[in-house]
Design an enzyme around this catalytic site. Sequence first.
Site, short mmCIF file in Angstrom:
data_model
loop_
_atom_site.label_atom_id
_atom_site.label_comp_id
_atom_site.label_asym_id
_atom_site.label_seq_id
_atom_site.Cartn_x
_atom_site.Cartn_y
_atom_site.Cartn_z
N SER A 178 4.46 1.69 8.38
CA SER A 178 4.08 0.68 7.39
C SER A 178 5.28 0.18 6.63
O SER A 178 6.17 0.97 6.28
CB SER A 178 3.11 1.26 6.39
OG SER A 178 1.83 1.17 6.89
N HIS A 210 0.82 -1.22 0.00
CA HIS A 210 0.00 0.00 0.00
C HIS A 210 0.86 1.27 0.00
O HIS A 210 0.35 2.36 -0.28
CB HIS A 210 -1.00 -0.01 1.17
CG HIS A 210 -0.44 0.37 2.49
ND1 HIS A 210 -0.13 -0.53 3.48
CD2 HIS A 210 -0.12 1.58 3.00
CE1 HIS A 210 0.33 0.11 4.54
NE2 HIS A 210 0.34 1.39 4.27
N ASP A 246 -0.80 -7.43 1.52
CA ASP A 246 -0.16 -6.11 1.54
C ASP A 246 1.36 -6.28 1.64
O ASP A 246 1.96 -6.07 2.69
CB ASP A 246 -0.71 -5.31 2.74
CG ASP A 246 -0.24 -3.88 2.71
OD1 ASP A 246 0.29 -3.45 1.67
OD2 ASP A 246 -0.41 -3.19 3.73
N1 ARG Z 1 -1.02 2.03 7.54
C1 ARG Z 1 -0.05 2.63 8.39
C2 ARG Z 1 1.08 3.19 7.53
O1 ARG Z 1 0.87 3.35 6.34
C3 ARG Z 1 0.41 1.69 9.45
C4 ARG Z 1 -0.59 1.66 10.50
C5 ARG Z 1 -0.30 0.73 11.58
N2 ARG Z 1 -1.28 0.99 12.55
C6 ARG Z 1 -1.39 0.35 13.70
N3 ARG Z 1 -2.30 0.74 14.54
N4 ARG Z 1 -0.57 -0.60 14.01
O2 ARG Z 1 2.11 3.60 7.99
#
Ligand code: ARG
Length: 601
Positions: free
Chosen positions: A291, A150, A196
């Site tokens: 992420s 992503h 992902d």
């Molecule tokens: N989707 C987030 C990013 O792009 C990561 C989120 C992780 N969230 C969590 N509560 N562990 O960096």
Amino acid sequence: MLLAVLLLLLLLLPPPDARSAHGHPLYMRLPPSTLQALSAQGTKALQAAQRSAQWAVNLAAMEIQHRVHECQGPGRPRPQDPLFRDPPEPGPCGERRPGTVNVTQAHGRIVGGSAAPPGAWPWLVRLQLSRQPLCGGVLVAATWVLTAAHCFAGASNELLWTVTLAEGPRGEPAEEVPVNRILPHPKFDPRTFRNDLALVQLWTPVSLAGAARPVCLPQEPREPPTGTACAIAGWGALFEDGPEAEAVREARVPLLSADTCRRALGPGLSPSTMLCAGYLAGGIDSCQGDSGGPLTCSEPGPRPREVLYGVTSWGDGCGEPGKPGVYTRVAVFKDWLQEQMNAAPTSREPSCRELLAWDPPEEPRADTAPPCAFYAHLCPGPEGACAPLAHQQCVQRRRRCELRSLAHTLLELLRGAQELFGPRPGMRRLAPALARPATSLRGPRRHPAREQLLHPGSRAAGMQLPKPRPEQRGDAHGCPGLEPLRQKLATLQDAHAWILQVPLERLAMDFQEVLADLGSKTITGLFPAWVRAGLGGRYVVFSSLVGLEPATLALSLPRLLVQALQTFRLTAQAEAEPTGARMGMRQDWRLGEKGKDPPHS
Ligand code: ARG
């Protein structure tokens, strides 16, 4: 003649509060607060100019490195790099440095972790889009980084991405490597975040000489039992919607069972490709910006190794009670990972970076050599008949890549111009500051990663350019295409020497004086002015135009910045080649060392 000299003297030596016969002032100085505000903007412009100069030079140096590597033969392991092979296994992996191993238990802050000691996570990398850090990633082999698919949503142009490798245990600057290829998992679903995962191929292989080391990949689908305390790390936000961390943060999180996780997160969780880790009590978690980073569990043994079981993917808020973090299950993708990393280079369409580094021959060759060999597989006929067609396809794709690269360059230029002299954003910051002390100026938040420079020594900028590694020097004769790349590097070094030579700690613009001549005025309301400005202890004087009303002043200041930069550049270049005639220059500039007074004071 005498008259001209007298006139010149008059112009150059006006008393500070010179007045005309009618008692009106003849000259006016810009007040110190304006000079300070201007200097602050100038310093930012210099920093941006140095960053992009360093970037351009580094990129050219890496092109050379890549070319030499290719000439040495693809896939041939370098003798000094026993650790780094593609594919990654077998070989040492997942080894942490002694003294960096004490990962925070349940306290402090990622969300709720603590600052990791420098070099604690040798496989943790940072992914930047147009130099803006966006995601974490994990080094799994010499040229491969694993991250979340992503991260590339809407930005899959590999030319825009770079990877910053891990810094050393004593904070040695991290190396920044361009991305050659992005391979998102073909079944990644951006709506559900299933699968992902993405592999990123680096343009140059990671060398053992640096601090970066690969993590271990799971060798079988089995994962550590529920409750195992694993580690997460990254530069992500300290709390939801909060600021990103300035340095790597780490925390321990226990693995949760699929049942617990599904109860907590509902049907959004797909346990076949996702696993959960964290505390139902909340407080410790990964967050935005983490992420793509690692969830590793320690494999016990005489030499404990860290194995990558998860890649940070998503969550419901950050560190919220009852909402653990979700990680892509790496173990179930073992086959896909091996397949991608083992694939023969000719089985994939060449990347834009590969094609742009290729110098196409005028005439198509009878055989299809890299990077075009891929296209020969596509046409059915015998090899000989296929070659011209393959060549044509290859050249066409190269053209498309050139267009993409051109669009990228234009965007970069625009961005750079905006950053430097952005008429609106820059001036909005500057204009109100004219009435306030410059200390109240707030520039964009400094990001440490944006200031990380590629090579040791280059922090002080200067032409302490990448010392070519021994294997990087290569033999130009045995390596076609190397010489033009070297020439390109030399040209870039020359063109940017003026800014790269200024050590970082002296990279400040100092507008000492702007003296406006009230005797004449342009139709746009500007007055002729003398400007004295300093950079790194050296001073230049040049003439310009300046407005004295708030509106005209605000409009004229960017011009002063541009002129100051130009004058410094031209002066330094003229010094470097003293015979270089710069007669066409309209600037009235002179160079002086600090301490020499400007002509009029
Ligand atoms: N989707 C987030 C990013 O792009 C990561 C989120 C992780 N969230 C969590 N509560 N562990 O960096």
